[in-house]
Scaffold this active site. Structure first.
Site, PDB file in Angstrom:
ATOM      1  N   HIS A 135       6.694   9.222  -3.852  1.00 55.71           N
ATOM      2  CA  HIS A 135       6.041   7.997  -3.425  1.00 55.71           C
ATOM      3  C   HIS A 135       6.562   7.530  -2.075  1.00 55.71           C
ATOM      4  CE1 HIS A 135       5.255   3.596  -3.475  1.00 55.71           C
ATOM      5  NE2 HIS A 135       4.122   4.003  -4.018  1.00 55.71           N
ATOM      6  N   GLY A 157       0.857  -1.182   0.000  1.00 55.92           N
ATOM      7  CA  GLY A 157       0.000   0.000   0.000  1.00 55.92           C
ATOM      8  C   GLY A 157       0.894   1.232   0.000  1.00 55.92           C
ATOM      9  N   CYS A 158       0.367   2.452  -0.206  1.00 52.99           N
ATOM     10  CA  CYS A 158       1.281   3.559  -0.427  1.00 52.99           C
ATOM     11  C   CYS A 158       0.658   4.945  -0.327  1.00 52.99           C
ATOM     12  CB  CYS A 158       1.862   3.481  -1.830  1.00 52.99           C
ATOM     13  SG  CYS A 158       2.545   1.912  -2.210  1.00 52.99           S
ATOM     14  N   ALA A 159       1.544   5.957  -0.427  1.00 54.53           N
ATOM     15  CA  ALA A 159       1.132   7.346  -0.566  1.00 54.53           C
ATOM     16  C   ALA A 159       1.792   7.911  -1.818  1.00 54.53           C
ATOM     17  CB  ALA A 159       1.605   8.143   0.640  1.00 54.53           C
TER      18      ALA A 159
END
Ligand code: SF4
Ligand code: SF4
Ligand code: SF4
Ligand code: SF4
Lengths: 500, 379, 154
Positions: B182, B12-14
């Site tokens: 990211h 999952g990420c930003a």
């Protein structure tokens, strides 16, 4: 006449506490197993001709009947089993080839049952098909290498495609091998559910022209019933090279089954045997196949996709690659468990390979050659349920063909006696008394229900995987894991083992 | 434990991105601030950035950024590089010693020109020649990895929180007109620098939040056309899809978007016949490139930036504009941190791209008539 | 009025309609076995399966608009309900003279001589809530229960 050594294979048990002597069973058994004995005033049975089709059992209003394996046993012998011994008795009596119906019933491994599907947990949400759109639309046909688009418009039309609302079609079954009522049932179900049925090699009965938009017309080695209107009538044309139940073997419809309607449709004299040669006598090589493909395209103005159906045999991958290059738009592959109206028993049980491996090998091969997009792959040969469909698509199929499953929906009980013409369920028969047992209104509803049920299940499984369009499952072998498979089998299937 | 690339690791990420549509360059400081505010969406196992317009002195050379495990492999690569390319200039990528970043590999950059004779000999276009080289190094040479290969742009990434990675690579000292960033939350700990985002090919860079369930389908399709998915990450596949559809197929952006985040059939059925036929054909032909499952991506190119969500919007993304600036991020806070008073803030719908093009972009993107309104931000 | 229509192309001649007719007119409406083994006398089926293979169809009282049987009945046992249109025989009043049988153009009335002699005939299963038993249990959709003859032909 000498004594036959054959003994009944089944035992009929009638619960006399329940039997009301209504004679429904007597009336329903076309093999004349049950009879009403006037003297005893009671219904009796002689099991010798019983094929365990279950018709009497289902129709008996008091559920007084059950059919079991005969308790009579040969002396135990792991090598000379009852089947092996009885086959010899039959051949010693008849001197003929052993015939059978339906697909291979030997206990070979079923590879679908050795693959498990994935589902999303946490990192990726599953999708609820009741709340979110879940798309199963599938296109079968050659896809161009690229699209030519100008000013937001398609400049060149893409080659003709079959548009399926559900990636399941009814496989080829000819008029002759099955009844007109059975075909009508499938044709209507196909129309209702937005998919296709296949005429098989028996031509197109005049009552079926109205279903043309949902029909795939077949051209087989016997060329029965093939004429320009026939080719024009369907949505696609399929050249049948082979069939999973009897690779390398032609077809034989006995003269008894060739009544007036079959004769008219097949364009052969009434009462004559309809024999399809083993090969097409104008196809002795891949170049010849290409010629036939293009003749058919030419004859239909390049408006219909042309499919080529082959049996899954040892070097199926190379053959499929050749067929793709020969210009076919769709390749249909039929595994060794595929059904049939009649096949020599030894061929059915010993020739060909499982569809799971054929599919994996063909899909991988076409991808290695960079031509997978040029053809659509349709697989057949014992797709038994919606999970098989999902696994087939994940392995690389575009769509599947079902035939045995569809017939079971219509009432078939797998007695494997289709070749006798005495199908008690009105399916594999031309006897008017038996044919009318299948009401096409009911048949169509049952077949359509089956498709709808599978559609719901497929959506559920897709949603679980976090996929909302079937094209994202196609060839997505990461969604599969093998269980109880050897390293080599995993490698050919192109999947990892469970836990990997 | 197996390295990423050998196994596939969900994460999952930003993400965050910003651009100046006039092409005015600004420092990397803001993008670090923006991604830092979403610290909790990462877990310190991967962070990275892409900047465009950062190499004005070498703007016509391919800028190769390498990770090397050791000097031997660096030498091997250089021999190969010298055979196929002329190295205009090379140096270690400047870094700053920081506490947070450990175990960095050798990080080197080369500004190169393909040897034109060899390109002609190969019979393929120059860009294809470069791509082939990148694929070859990344799939065949153990211990070497090209993580950036475009002109006048570069990716910077590694294991750590994104703000620490930005600091480590001294991004405050670069100036670019597009920046993307990211922060990663992988579900286990390979600790390999190549696994971080962005993923790039030529000048296409992708940062991505989500896990795509169509990965197997997308990958096997791309492999038919010579793409080698060595990393086994969704992001890598996204970059290749963009490369395949835009560069190799020459399709306009709206078509690319219609392939990757196709309209639903119920929407298609409502379109006018001409459009319906087009979108139907796109889905029929490029169905294997439909990206399924939750995703929110930011794609950078020399011409601009595109943000795209999966078609049922299973991952967040927010966009904003202020003057000549366009911002897109996983969370609105990441935008407000660097642009407290945007002119406009909105949450794009699922499947609806946000496209920011440079004003002077020499784009071959030809939008379908009528589409401009809906998807171009500078309207 | 709703009548039962036969579709001969789907009648397989199984006679299940008769079995269920008997059951429906017995004291054991939910138990076929008992209906046959315990009812005394066991009711006769009021549906008649005519058969000449492969042709067969099930025939029962047509509940004619101008019902001859009601006019001929000497005791007034045979009546047409003015509201529902169903023709029924009041078996308590029926004396078994068979006049109705004589005048029925369809041959839909049967002689029941097992107990008191009575004319037995279809009453459209007035006792059942849903549809006539024969229609409900025909396995092949060969009987339809509807207002008119549409859909009878496939
Ligand atoms: S052949 Fe079929 S119908 Fe006849 S007795 Fe056997 S199971 Fe019953
Ligand atoms: S159908 Fe059943 S109840 Fe009727 S005679 Fe046969 S076994 Fe007995
Ligand atoms: S039950 Fe139906 S199919 Fe059977 S005899 Fe009666 S009408 Fe015909
Ligand atoms: S409607 Fe009822 S009474 Fe009349 S024949 Fe059918 S089952 Fe018998």
């Amino acid at each position: 006449m000498t004594l036959s050594y054959l003994t009944p294979a089944f035992l009929i048990e009638r619960d006399n506490k329940r039997c009301i002597q209504c004679k429904v069973c007597v009336q329903q058994c076309a093999n004349e197993v049950h009879r009403f004995d006037e003297e005893e005033g009671e219904v009796l049975a002689d099991e010798l001709n019983c094929v365990n089709c279950q018709r009497c059992v289902v129709m008996c209003p008091t559920r007084a009947l059950s059919v079991r394996k005969s308790p009579n046993e040969f002396r135990q012998n792991a090598n000379w089993t009852a089947d092996a011994i009885k086959s010899i008795y039959i051949q010693a009596e008849t001197g003929g080839v052993l015939l059978t119906g339906m697909g291979n019933d030997r206990p070979y491994p079923i590879y679908w049952d050795h693959m498990l599907l994935n589902a999303s947990q946490v990192t990726n949400p599953s999708i609820d098909p009741l709340r979110e759109p879940m798309e199963l639309k599938t296109f079968l046909g050659r896809k161009p290498d690229s699209l030519v688009i100008e000013n937001g418009k398609l400049k060149e039309k893409i080659p003709p495609q079959l548009e399926l609302d559900i990636p399941i079609m009814f496989s080829a079954m000819s008029f002759g091998s099955i009844s007109l009522n059975a075909i009508k049932s499938l044709a209507r179900a196909a129309r209702q559910e937005g998919t296709f049925y296949n005429t098989g090699e028996g031509g197109l009965h005049k009552d079926l022209y109205e279903y043309g938009a949902n029909t795939i017309v077949q051209v087989a080695s016997g060329r029965f019933g093939v004429h320009p209107e026939y080719l024009q009538a369907g949505a696609a044309i399929e050249i049948k090279i082979g069939q999973g139940a009897k690779p390398g073997i032609g077809g034989h419809l006995p003269g008894e089954k060739v009544g007036r309607e079959v004769s008219e449709t097949r364009m052969i004299p009434e009462g004559t045997d309809a024999i399809s040669p083993a090969p097409h006598h104008d196809i002795y090589s891949i170049e010849d196949l290409s010629q036939l493909i293009y003749s058919l395209k030419e004859a239909t103005n390049y408006e219909k996709p042309v499919s080529v159906k082959i049996a899954a045999v040892h070097n199926v991958a190379a053959i499929a690659s050749g067929i793709a290059r020969a210009g076919a738009d769709i390749i249909a592959i039929d595994g060794y468990r595929g059904g049939t109206g009649a096949a020599p028993l030894r061929i059915r049980d010993n020739v060909g390979i499982p569809i799971e491996f054929a599919l994996a090998a063909v899909d991988s091969r076409l991808r290695q050659e960079g031509i997978r997009n040029q053809v659509s792959l349709v697989v057949a040969g014992s797709i038994r349920n919606s999970a098989d469909v999902v696994k087939a698509i994940a392995l690389g199929a575009d769509a599947v063909y079902i035939a045995t499953g569809a017939l079971i929906a219509l009432g078939c009980h797998m007695c494997q006696k289709c070749f006798t013409g005495k199908c008690n369920w009105g399916i594999a028969t031309q006897d008017p008394q038996l044919v009318k047992r299948l009401n096409p209104e009911i048949g169509a509803q049952r077949a359509a229900n089956l498709l709808r049920a599978w559609k719901h299940e497929i959506k559920e499984m897709l949603g679980g995987m976090g996929i909302n369009a079937i094209e994202s499952l196609r060839g997505n072998r990461l969604m599969l894991r093998g269980i109880g498979l050897t390293e080599k089998e995993l490698q050919i299937l192109g999947i990892s083992a469970v836990g990997e | 434990m197996l390295r990423e690339g050998v196994v596939r690791i969900p994460s999952g990420c930003a993400i965050s991105g910003m651009m100046n549509k006039k092409g005015k360059c600004f420092s990397g400081e803001d993008i670090i601030k923006s991604i830092a505010i979403m610290h909790d969406r990462s877990n310190g196992l991967g962070g990275g950035f892409a900047g465009y317009g950062i190499y004005p002195d070498f703007k016509d050379d391919y800028a190769f950024h390498f990770f090397f495990d050791d000097d031997t492999v660096k030498e091997t690569v250089e021999t190969l590089l010298n055979k196929q390319f002329t190295i205009i200039f090379d140096e270690p990528v400047p870094t700053r010693k920081t506490k947070a970043i450990k175990d960095a590999p050798i990080i080197w950059r080369y500004f190169v020109q393909p040897k034109s004779k060899m390109v002609i000999q190969s019979g393929i276009p120059e860009e294809e020649y470069v791509v082939k080289f990148v694929m070859k190094v990344n799939s065949e040479i153990e211990g070497a990895y090209i993580f950036s290969s475009g002109k006048n742009m570069g990716a910077f990434k590694g294991v750590g929180y994104p703000e620490d990675i930005g600091d480590f690579f001294r991004l405050d000292e670069y100036k670019g007109y597009i920046w993307t960033a990211h922060g990663r939350f992988p579900t286990n700990t390979p600790g390999w620098w190549g696994g971080a985002h962005p993923f790039t090919l030529l000048d296409i860079s992708v940062v991505h939040n989500g896990e795509i369930s169509s990965y197997g389908t997308n990958r096997r399709f791309l492999e038919m056309y010579g793409y080698k998915c060595t990393l086994q990450t969704d992001t890598e596949v996204m970059a290749y899809i963009f490369d395949y559809l835009m560069r190799r197929q020459g399709l306009s952006l709206d078509v690319v978007v219609a392939a990757m985040a196709s309209p639903l059939w119920m929407e298609i059925n409502r379109m006018d016949p001409e459009k319906r036929e087009l979108v139907k054909a796109i889905r029929a032909v490029y169905g294997s490139l439909l990206v399924n499952g939750p995703f929110s991506i930011l794609v950078g190119t020399n011409q601009g930036m595109i943000a795209l969500n999966d078609r049922i919007k299973l991952r967040p993304s927010v966009a904003a504009t202020k003057g000549d600036f366009l911002y897109v991020a996983s969370e609105e806070s990441a935008i407000r941190e660097i642009c407290p008073k945007p002119d406009k803030v909105w949450a794009p719908r699922g499947g609806e791209p946000v496209i920011g093009l440079l004003e002077n972009a020499q784009v071959n993107y030809n939008f379908a008539a009528g589409e401009n309104e809906r998807i171009a931000i500078n309207s | 009025m709703k009548r039962v229509y036969a579709r001969e192309e789907f009648c397989v001649g199984c006679r299940l309609c008769q079995v269920h007719c008997v059951t429906a007119h017995s004291p054991y409406k939910n138990d076929i076995v008992k209906a046959f083994k315990k009812s005394n006398p066991r009711p006769l089926p009021r549906v008649i399966v005519e058969e000449n293979r492969p042709l067969s169809f099930a025939l029962q009282c047509r509940h004619c608009e101008e019902a001859n049987c009601t006019k001929a009945c000497i005791t007034g046992a045979m009546q047409k309900d003015p509201v529902t249109g169903v023709v029924t025989n009041d078996e308590t009043r029926c004396v078994g003279c068979w006049t109705c049988i004589l005048v029925c153009p369809h041959g839909a009335i049967v002689q029941d001589e097992r107990g008191k002699k009575v004319a037995a005939k279809c009453d459209l299963c007035s006792g059942l809530k849903e549809m006539p038993a024969c229609v409900q249990h025909c396995p092949n959709g060969a009987l339809l229960y509807q207002e008119d003859e549409s859909q009878v032909r496939a």
